[in-house]
Scaffold this active site. Structure first.
Site, PDB file in Angstrom:
ATOM      1  N   HIS A 239     -12.597  59.987 -92.759  1.00  0.00           N
ATOM      2  CA  HIS A 239     -11.252  59.515 -92.251  1.00  0.00           C
ATOM      3  C   HIS A 239     -10.550  60.794 -92.810  1.00  0.00           C
ATOM      4  CE1 HIS A 239      -7.572  57.734 -91.621  1.00  0.00           C
ATOM      5  NE2 HIS A 239      -7.169  58.050 -92.763  1.00  0.00           N
TER       6      HIS A 239
ATOM      7  N   ARG B 142     -17.714  66.119 -88.777  1.00  0.00           N
ATOM      8  CA  ARG B 142     -18.339  64.914 -87.993  1.00  0.00           C
ATOM      9  C   ARG B 142     -19.270  65.343 -86.795  1.00  0.00           C
ATOM     10  NH1 ARG B 142     -12.195  62.581 -86.985  1.00  0.00           N
ATOM     11  NH2 ARG B 142     -12.288  60.696 -88.405  1.00  0.00           N
TER      12      ARG B 142
ATOM     13  N   THR C 134     -12.638  62.151 -83.506  1.00  0.00           N
ATOM     14  CA  THR C 134     -13.220  61.014 -83.754  1.00  0.00           C
ATOM     15  C   THR C 134     -14.481  60.680 -83.447  1.00  0.00           C
ATOM     16  OG1 THR C 134     -10.665  60.294 -83.712  1.00  0.00           O
ATOM     17  CG2 THR C 134     -12.338  58.548 -83.854  1.00  0.00           C
TER      18      THR C 134
ATOM     19  N   ASN D 185     -18.305  57.530 -88.367  1.00  0.00           N
ATOM     20  CA  ASN D 185     -17.875  58.957 -88.163  1.00  0.00           C
ATOM     21  C   ASN D 185     -17.654  59.703 -89.390  1.00  0.00           C
ATOM     22  OD1 ASN D 185     -15.329  58.084 -88.761  1.00  0.00           O
ATOM     23  ND2 ASN D 185     -14.492  58.635 -86.861  1.00  0.00           N
TER      24      ASN D 185
HETATM   25  P1  CMP Z   1     -10.652  56.955 -88.416  1.00  0.00           P
HETATM   26  O1  CMP Z   1     -10.289  58.320 -88.336  1.00  0.00           O
HETATM   27  O2  CMP Z   1     -11.173  56.544 -89.770  1.00  0.00           O
HETATM   28  O3  CMP Z   1      -9.498  56.042 -87.895  1.00  0.00           O
HETATM   29  C1  CMP Z   1      -9.797  55.034 -87.168  1.00  0.00           C
HETATM   30  C2  CMP Z   1     -11.321  54.333 -87.264  1.00  0.00           C
HETATM   31  O4  CMP Z   1     -11.504  53.564 -86.277  1.00  0.00           O
HETATM   32  C3  CMP Z   1     -11.972  55.800 -86.552  1.00  0.00           C
HETATM   33  O5  CMP Z   1     -12.037  56.653 -87.690  1.00  0.00           O
HETATM   34  C4  CMP Z   1     -13.390  55.114 -86.328  1.00  0.00           C
HETATM   35  O6  CMP Z   1     -14.235  54.764 -87.517  1.00  0.00           O
HETATM   36  C5  CMP Z   1     -12.876  53.802 -85.818  1.00  0.00           C
HETATM   37  N1  CMP Z   1     -12.610  53.826 -84.256  1.00  0.00           N
HETATM   38  C6  CMP Z   1     -11.715  54.599 -83.580  1.00  0.00           C
HETATM   39  N2  CMP Z   1     -11.914  54.505 -82.286  1.00  0.00           N
HETATM   40  C7  CMP Z   1     -13.181  53.797 -82.135  1.00  0.00           C
HETATM   41  C8  CMP Z   1     -13.907  53.022 -81.065  1.00  0.00           C
HETATM   42  N3  CMP Z   1     -13.345  53.308 -79.646  1.00  0.00           N
HETATM   43  N4  CMP Z   1     -14.655  52.431 -81.139  1.00  0.00           N
HETATM   44  C9  CMP Z   1     -14.991  52.067 -82.449  1.00  0.00           C
HETATM   45  N5  CMP Z   1     -14.506  52.674 -83.425  1.00  0.00           N
HETATM   46  C10 CMP Z   1     -13.607  53.241 -83.120  1.00  0.00           C
END
Ligand code: CMP
Length: 139
Positions: free
Chosen positions: A117, A104, A93, A114
């Site tokens: 998804h 990523r 992530t 990022n």
């Molecule tokens: P995704 O895999 O789409 O699932 C949840 C999303 O939340 C993640 O990607 C990021 O875009 C966001 N995310 C997850 N952790 C954090 C964090 N600690 N701070 C900010 N955004 C986050």
């Protein structure tokens, strides 16, 4: 199983920066077949529904603002072991923790922005792809 599926979104900053084509190329070259694809813009409300599981997290409001800040590309993808293989292809992530050569690592800006998804389970892959695609939009 030959018909395993996962769900992905190419996120707003990756679309804005013109990286959607390069990301799709990586996905196809890794053996995923596109089973459904749609460019659309989420409202804050719809982004909130999609990420409802994170509603208690401190980043939830920012995440909903970000995910509704521009168009995304929703993808339903097929491959054996789709969920796990896709998570390997996209990397951690937080792009600073993502392995070299992952989507990523190459295209994400931050833990929030990022680039893509990827579903975290077979059950969520179905829920998430049904959120975007009706029966006649899936191939
Ligand atoms: P995704 O895999 O789409 O699932 C949840 C999303 O939340 C993640 O990607 C990021 O875009 C966001 N995310 C997850 N952790 C954090 C964090 N600690 N701070 C900010 N955004 C986050």
């Amino acid at each position: 199983m030959a018909n395993d599926i996962t769900f992905s979104m190419i996120k707003p900053e990756a679309v804005k920066e013109g990286n959607a084509g390069a990301i799709l190329k990586m996905i196809e070259e890794a053996g995923f077949k596109v089973s459904a694809m749609k460019m659309t813009k989420l409202s804050k409300f719809r982004a909130g529904q999609f990420y409802a599981v994170h509603a208690d997290r401190p980043f939830y409001t920012d995440l909903c603002d970000y995910m509704s800040s521009g168009p995304i590309i929703a993808l339903r993808l097929k491959k054996d072991n789709a969920v796990n293989d896709f998570r390997k292809l996209i990397g951690a992530t937080d792009p600073q923790k993502a392995e070299e050569g992952t989507i990523r690592k190459l295209y994400a800006r931050s833990i929030q922005e990022n680039a893509v998804h990827g579903s975290d389970s077979d059950a969520n892959a179905k829920i998430e792809s049904d959120f975007f695609f009706s029966g006649i939009e899936k191939y």
